[in-house]
Scaffold this active site. Structure first.
Site, short mmCIF file in Angstrom:
data_model
loop_
_atom_site.label_atom_id
_atom_site.label_comp_id
_atom_site.label_asym_id
_atom_site.label_seq_id
_atom_site.Cartn_x
_atom_site.Cartn_y
_atom_site.Cartn_z
N LEU A 1 -3.34 5.86 5.47
CA LEU A 1 -2.82 7.23 5.38
C LEU A 1 -2.49 7.81 6.76
CD1 LEU A 1 -5.59 8.46 2.90
CD2 LEU A 1 -3.15 8.35 2.36
N ASP B 1 1.10 -2.69 11.41
CA ASP B 1 0.99 -4.13 11.67
C ASP B 1 -0.21 -4.41 12.57
OD1 ASP B 1 3.43 -4.36 10.35
OD2 ASP B 1 4.58 -4.22 12.20
N GLY C 1 -6.44 8.46 7.97
CA GLY C 1 -7.34 7.32 7.84
C GLY C 1 -6.90 6.33 6.78
O1 RIB Z 1 6.48 -2.50 11.48
C1 RIB Z 1 7.28 -2.42 12.64
C2 RIB Z 1 8.27 -3.51 12.66
O2 RIB Z 1 9.18 -3.32 11.60
C3 RIB Z 1 9.10 -3.54 13.91
O3 RIB Z 1 8.58 -4.43 14.87
C4 RIB Z 1 10.48 -3.94 13.41
O4 RIB Z 1 10.86 -5.20 13.85
C5 RIB Z 1 10.40 -3.89 11.90
O5 RIB Z 1 10.42 -5.16 11.39
#
Ligand code: RIB
Length: 306
Positions: free
Chosen positions: A219, A250, A223
């Site tokens: 979120l 990521d 969090g």
């Molecule tokens: O989540 C971010 C990523 O989404 C970036 O690095 C970009 O490449 C897209 O794929």
């Protein structure tokens, strides 16, 4: 070893005062280039947090592809299963950022779309030996779905970051050990408007009812919630002055998997990932914004004290 099957996109960042409107040109203040792509970011994040990582994907036979290999070598990521695809270009993302850290991203996937179910089958030995296998949705859905089903059939834990979200087939959910959507992805998958802790828990329950073992709904500054195996918990995010949130999800995913690989209990891995992702938003970029294990540790100690 953690295996990530996914995308590599070079990131071309343009930071300016504001984002352009439709049909408008704006002049940015700065430009820089860095590795990216959801799969690659997750692999680099997990490796930077100390986990052994193998990345499986496709890149083009061009300068950006060579840069990807250089990045993986620098971070100690196994790249013997990355294929160089001479038929198209390496994935490219154009990332526009405004002065408040809001972004717009457009991706030309190139080689990422050429990753096939057969490519996954060729890596069966590596996948069967994995601690867990992480997936996202920047490759063709049929390839990702095949990989998840196959790993599940082999008894290998699967982690899906359903980004960018597409509807998932019903039979896929029971093959997913942990799914990690953000608010938008959770809404696309479940139809539930996710705006806060309670709605995130409802979306998590929906995903678990479909068959996933755990749903970890993030979120942003509110969090994350974990739903699954009889529990529903909320994990607040640490407060930071964010200047660029690109790739924070990521970095969260990679840090979380690295935490699990260190045998941290799930709660501790989530807390660790929240601190890693929050810290990353205080720098512009993705790869260069991934904090080290020591930086996350120090930040957690300050957070615990404050
Ligand atoms: O989540 C971010 C990523 O989404 C970036 O690095 C970009 O490449 C897209 O794929």
């Amino acid at each position: 070893m953690i295996v990530i099957i996914g995308s590599y996109n070079v990131g071309l960042f343009l930071k300016g005062r504001r984002l352009p409107g439709r049909g408008e040109t704006v002049i940015a203040d700065s430009f820089f280039e860095s590795g990216g792509g959801k799969g690659s970011n997750q692999a680099v994040s997990a490796a930077t947090m100390g986990a052994p990582v193998r990345f499986i994907g496709r890149i083009g036979d061009d300068k950006y592809g060579k840069d990807a290999f250089a990045l993986y070598r620098e971070r100690g990521i196994e790249c013997d299963r990355i294929q160089v695809d001479a038929t198209t270009h390496t994935g490219i993302s154009i990332i526009l950022i405004d002065e408040d850290g809001r972004n717009m991203i457009s991706v030309a996937p190139g080689a990422n779309l050429n990753l096939t179910p057969a490519d996954i089958d060729h890596c069966a030995a590596e996948l069967r030996a994995a601690f867990c296998v992480g997936f996202q949705l920047e490759n063709r859905p049929e390839t990702v779905f095949h990989g998840i089903r196959q790993c599940h059939a082999w008894g290998i834990p699967t982690f899906l970051d359903p980004a960018p979200a597409v509807p998932l087939p019903d039979d896929l959910y029971p093959c997913i050990n942990i799914i990690k959507p953000n608010e938008t992805e959770a809404r696309i998958l479940t139809g539930i408007e996710v705006t806060d802790r309670d709605s995130a828990i409802r979306a998590g329950r929906w995903l678990c009812d479909k068959g996933v073992r755990h749903a970890l709904v993030t979120l942003g500054e509110l969090g994350a919630v974990l739903v699954g195996e009889g529990r529903e918990s909320h994990f607040p995010a640490p407060k930071v002055d964010a200047i660029d949130t690109t790739g924070a999800g990521d970095i969260f995913a990679g840090a979380f998997l690295a935490g699990l690989h260190r045998h941290a209990p799930m709660d501790e891995a989530i807390r660790f990932a929240s601190f890693a992702a929050a810290l990353a938003t205080t720098k512009i970029g993705v790869v260069n914004a991934i904090p080290t294990l020591a930086e996350v540790g120090a930040f957690m100690q300050r957070g615990a004290a404050g």
